[in-house]
Each structure stands twice: as structure tokens, then as C-alpha cells.
Scaffold this motif. Structure first.
Motif: not given
Length: 303
Positions: A58, A64, A69, A165, A283, A285
Motif C-alpha cells: 500500500s 486497498l 486486490s 492499479r 485495488g 496487484g
């Protein structure tokens, strides 16, 4: 984009991952393209995992949502028509038992086009994106693809680290600002021209404007790439999204051969940018996109 988690049978990871890849092939059709990204949870033996792959942290200003995520695997299906993409996703999910959807987001590219070899599109803030991408395949590969000698597993050479993102835009607040103020926050005109008068296809010399009179010091493009002659080593391919009820924004996506030198270096420079109050990352990853072909499968999911 659809992020998936393995079901209860996590001990059968290699077999379930192979089944997933088979499902991807079953969903493939000429009218759509299908790609896959592997997260930390996709790997069994740590030795086979790409060196920099970790769970996305984060960053400053993020909020998040765990439900939006991370995930074990990211699947991206793209096509010209939304109906074709939806059908391909249904075929894929039906052919991939042992997996469950963790999160999904539907994206689109307004004004999608190619100019001088760069893919451009307009984001929800009415600005055209993509001018910072390389124009040729050679420079694209230089920025995005893992090379031999980087300390990565042999199977990963030719692959790429992908960052996703999900960024919610405060469009109502943004639209209250004048176009002039918006352009100073971004550091470009809406059509991509530079604020200091530098031609659009050239690179401005920010050092000649040390006090930010022409391009503010906290403008997005100035912080993201302070030396435009040495751009960040990443390639962007983002999409807009609209979930209704005011939830609109950007599915930011970028590819690089080195996470620390690419996305993470840019993100740290952007802390305190003028645009921060209009953005909320909820969110996404970190994922690794394998190289073309199937040779990598045996290293990641041995039979």
C-alpha cells in the motif's frame, strides 16, 4: 481483467494451474486476445518465482480493498466488442474448475488510436494518455522485457512484471476546476502538448524551468518523469472504467523488466503531487506475465 484464487485444493497447485492454462486456451478465439499474469500465490517452490515478485504494498494515499486486490492469477481478455469479451470469459471460467473469482473489472479505451507508434486513449479526466510510451518494438522490449543476466529464473527471461492499479477518480471535484488549472496539475495540455511550448513529439527541458513557472514542480508529468530525455523504464496500457453511482476511474496497467526501477520509482516520486487529492487507489496487484510459448509452464507448474 479477472483475478482468480485457487479453491480449497491448494495442495494440488501444479495440476490446478495447468488446468487453468488449458481453460485459457479453450476460451481463445480470433476475435479476442487472452493473457495471463502470475502472482506470488501461483508459485509453489520459491526458487521458481521471479525475483521481485511480491504482494503489492500500500503506497501513500492508497486505500486497498482486499476484495479488489491481489489474487493468485490475473486473466486479461481484450477485444473490439464487449459481447465477444464476455462470451470468452464465460467459456474460460467454465473450463477452469478449482478456481474462484477474487475480483474483476471491465475496462474500455475512449478515443483508442495509434499515433507515431504509440497507443493513445482519453482518460476520465479528459486527458489523452500514452505519449510517454516508446514508439518502437525495440525500445518497448528494452523497457518491458526481462533479460538474461538479471538474476531472474531462466524461464522468466522474455516475460514482464505487470502492475495493475484500480484508481477511482473524483471526477465531479475535478470538473469544477478550470481547464487551465487541470492542465497545470497534469503538466500537459489536454491534447498532449507541453505547457512550455515544446513540440508534442519532443521532450521538454524541465531544468530550464527550475521554479516551475511554466510547468509546476508538483505537476504529474514532471514528478513522474523529471528528466524526459531518460523516461521511466516502463510501458503503460491503461483502461477507463465506470461502475455507475459515480465510481469511475482508471485501470492503470504498466509493464517493466524491473519493478524497483520502473513503477515503484515513479510512484515514490508522485507522493505529494497536485493530482493526489483527486485520486484513490482501491485495488490491483503485482503480477508476472510469462514469456511467449509454453516452455515456462513446466518450471512453474511441473507435471
Amino acid at each position: 481483467m479477472v483475478a482468480l484464487d485457487r479453491g480449497a485444493r491448494r495442495g494440488e497447485s501444479p495440476a490446478i494451474l495447468r488446468a487453468l492454462l488449458t481453460g485459457l486456451r479453450a476460451g481463445a478465439r480470433p476475435e479476442v486476445s487472452v493473457g495471463v499474469g502470475l502472482a506470488v500465490g501461483a508459485f509453489g517452490a520459491a526458487a521458481s518465482r521471479p525475483r521481485q515478485l511480491a504482494e503489492m504494498p500500500s503506497f501513500a494515499g492508497d486505500l486497498l480493498d482486499p476484495g479488489q486486490s491481489h489474487g493468485d492469477v490475473l486473466v486479461q481478455i481484450a477485444g473490439e466488442r464487449a459481447g465477444d469479451v464476455a462470451k470468452a470469459l464465460d467459456r474460460f471460467l467454465g473450463a477452469a474448475p478449482g478456481w474462484r473469482v477474487r475480483w474483476r473489472v471491465e475496462g474500455f479505451r475512449v478515443g483508442n488510436r495509434v499515433e507515431d507508434g504509440r497507443g493513445l486513449a482519453r482518460n476520465p479526466f479528459h486527458f489523452t494518455e500514452g505519449f510517454g510510451n516508446p514508439a518502437g518494438e525495440r525500445e518497448t522490449a528494452e523497457r518491458a522485457l526481462v533479460r538474461a543476466g538479471q538474476g531472474e529464473p531462466e524461464w522468466a527471461v522474455g516475460g514482464s512484471y505487470q502492475v495493475v492499479r484500480i484508481i477511482r477518480f473524483a471526477t465531479e471535484l475535478w470538473d469544477k476546476d478550470s481547464v487551465h488549472e487541470q492542465e497545470r496539475i497534469i503538466g500537459r495540455r489536454r491534447d498532449g502538448r507541453w505547457l512550455d511550448g515544446t513540440p508534442m513529439d519532443d521532450q521538454p527541458n524541465f531544468a530550464a524551468d527550475p521554479k516551475g513557472r511554466l510547468t509546476p514542480l508538483d505537476a504529474h508529468v514532471r514528478l513522474a518523469a523529471p528528466d524526459r530525455r531518460n523516461p521511466p523504464p516502463l510501458v503503460r496500457r491503461s483502461y477507463s472504467y465506470d461502475r455507475g453511482d459515480g465510481d469511475t476511474g482508471l485501470v492503470f496497467s504498466c509493464f517493466q523488466r524491473d519493478l524497483a526501477k520502473g513503477f515503484e520509482a515513479v510512484q515514490k516520486r508522485l507522493e505529494g503531487e497536485a493530482m493526489a487529492k483527486y485520486l484513490l487507489t482501491t485495488g490491483g496487484g503485482y503480477f508476472f506475465v510469462p514469456p511467449p510459448g509454453d516452455a515456462w509452464i513446466d518450471a512453474v507448474a511441473p507435471a
